[in-house]
Scaffold this active site. Structure first.
Site, PDB file in Angstrom:
ATOM      1  N   LYS A   1     -21.027 -19.531  -9.340  1.00 27.59           N
ATOM      2  CA  LYS A   1     -20.355 -19.508 -10.636  1.00 27.59           C
ATOM      3  C   LYS A   1     -18.933 -18.971 -10.492  1.00 27.59           C
ATOM      4  O   LYS A   1     -17.984 -19.518 -11.075  1.00 27.59           O
ATOM      5  CB  LYS A   1     -21.142 -18.621 -11.597  1.00 27.59           C
ATOM      6  CG  LYS A   1     -20.716 -18.743 -13.039  1.00 27.59           C
ATOM      7  CD  LYS A   1     -21.346 -19.946 -13.682  1.00 27.59           C
ATOM      8  CE  LYS A   1     -21.093 -19.972 -15.174  1.00 27.59           C
ATOM      9  NZ  LYS A   1     -21.955 -20.929 -15.868  1.00 27.59           N
TER      10      LYS A   1
ATOM     11  N   TYR B   1       0.852  -1.178   0.000  1.00 26.03           N
ATOM     12  CA  TYR B   1       0.000   0.000   0.000  1.00 26.03           C
ATOM     13  C   TYR B   1       0.893   1.233   0.000  1.00 26.03           C
ATOM     14  O   TYR B   1       1.889   1.276  -0.703  1.00 26.03           O
ATOM     15  CB  TYR B   1      -0.995  -0.065   1.163  1.00 26.03           C
ATOM     16  CG  TYR B   1      -2.172   0.854   0.953  1.00 26.03           C
ATOM     17  CD1 TYR B   1      -2.941   0.774  -0.209  1.00 26.03           C
ATOM     18  CD2 TYR B   1      -2.524   1.807   1.896  1.00 26.03           C
ATOM     19  CE1 TYR B   1      -4.015   1.617  -0.423  1.00 26.03           C
ATOM     20  CE2 TYR B   1      -3.602   2.661   1.696  1.00 26.03           C
ATOM     21  CZ  TYR B   1      -4.346   2.559   0.535  1.00 26.03           C
ATOM     22  OH  TYR B   1      -5.399   3.401   0.330  1.00 26.03           O
TER      23      TYR B   1
END
Length: 404
Positions: free
Chosen positions: A109, A54
């Site tokens: 899915k 970060y």
């Protein structure tokens, strides 16, 4: 980052799990909090780790991408991320239940993409059924993903939506209810024809159902060289002379009627199945047993509606040499998971901007080839849990990209 999921570690584990009774308590418990989570691919255990992953380190990466946008393909997950997009209008056999109710299916899915194709995926359900609004939304989100899997969008809107997205986006787009189904059906029919001692191209095929799956199945069979394909919808056989077809020559059905039914068959299921070799059911309509008796000897029956096949396997077996369904508790399950993870993986591996008919044919042939050595009336396609499938499909699709 990656999306984590847990599936059975072997086919034996899966078979045992499938055989055990499943109650509502177990089902709902497994869905508490959803089926997906995000996991970091880099350590975040020290200040140094934070500085790299970060701030301030990440600013270096952002500056580099701003100066050279192509770097986003390698320095972010976007180009390997599949979004599973639905508006909830045609979910499983439940119909138009809306985006929120469709989300558990889309989560599943995405889990399958990770488990079988090693592709990161997130569900994206949209609170609109307007085709242009869906297209505009995905165009605006394009920097965040690398491919679009359309799922459970009602026909005929799904055809328009897929066509417009393919035109608007510079990345692979596929409506799996159409093309995933079609690819696996072609693979299974390739194996079934060999078991029955028949030539694939010479088969007379009847497809019952002219929605998303039925039209895509008919189209891929025609592309594969099967000329005699007859399609049925709720009004009967689709042919050029039928009044509603002739009245709308630009429709999907009319365009397909111009390419199919070379013998000019008319009427209903009985007339369509007279001297037919193959029945492929992708609708909820029941098939009269008497109509099966009109088919040629050594027929092939794919009764793919879920959870209730158009005809029960034990009934179809009286007339057919090979029977398949969409269910896991009968032999020869025709399951889209054999196709879509490898198709998307191959397309992304090869940097394809489109999923083409040639890529779909390559996928079907790769699936069929895996079953060749052990072909039998009860084994015409590999198991969805066969670890060879997705890599083989991906390699075949990537090769089709490079050849095209």
């Amino acid at each position: 980052m990656s999306i984590e999921t847990i599936l059975p570690t072997s086919a034996d584990d899966a078979a045992g799990a499938a055989a055990a009774p499943i109650d509502d308590q177990e089902i709902f418990a497994s869905h508490q909090g959803g089926k997906l989570s995000i996991a970091s691919t880099v350590p975040l255990e020290s200040k140094r780790d934070l500085s790299i992953a970060y701030t301030p380190g990440v600013a270096q990466v952002s500056r580099a991408i701003a100066a050279e946008p192509e770097l986003a393909k390698t320095l972010t997950w976007a180009e390997r991320l599949v979004v599973v997009v639905s508006d909830g209008t045609a979910v499983l056999g439940l119909g138009d239940i809306g985006p929120s109710a469709s989300l558990p299916v889309m989560e599943g899915k995405s889990a399958l993409f990770k488990a079988f194709g090693d592709l990161d995926s997130i569900p994206l359900v949209l609170n609109t059924t307007d085709v242009d609004e869906i297209v505009d939304t995905l165009v605006r989100l394009r920097p965040s993903f690398g491919a679009v899997n359309l799922e459970d969008v009602s026909a005929p809107r799904c055809f328009e939506l897929e066509e417009k997205l393919i035109e608007a986006l510079d990345c692979p787009v596929m409506h799996d209810d159409q093309h995933g189904t079609a690819v696996v059906v072609l693979a299974a029919l390739t194996g079934a024809a060999k078991v029955a001692g028949r030539d694939l191209e010479g088969l007379r095929v009847v497809v019952s159902g002219a929605g998303a799956a039925g039209i895509a199945v008919a189209e891929i069979l025609l592309t594969a060289g099967i000329d005699d394909v007859v399609l049925l919808d709720s009004r009967g056989v689709i042919n050029r002379e039928r009044a509603d077809i002739a009245a709308d020559p630009a429709s999907k059905k009319a365009r397909l009627a111009a390419r199919s039914n070379p013998r000019g068959v008319s009427g209903g299921p009985g007339e369509a199945l007279e001297a037919a070799d193959v029945f492929i059911g992708v609708s909820s309509s029941r098939l009269d047993e008497a109509h099966l008796g009109r088919m040629n000897d050594g027929a092939i029956v794919f009764a793919l509606s879920n959870p209730d096949p158009e005809v029960l396997p034990e009934v179809a077996a009286k007339y057919a040499a090979v029977v398949a369904t969409g269910r896991s508790d009968f032999p020869n399950q025709i399951n889209n998971v054999l196709a879509f993870p490898g198709i998307f993986r191959g397309a992304l591996d090869a940097g394809a901007r489109r999923i083409t008919p040639a890529m779909k044919l390559a996928a079907a042939r790769a699936i069929a080839a895996l079953a060749e050595e052990d072909l039998s009336a009860d084994y015409i396609v590999p198991s969805p849990l066969d670890p060879r499938v997705a890599p083989a499909v991906a390699a075949a699709v990537a090769a089709a990209v490079s050849e095209g």
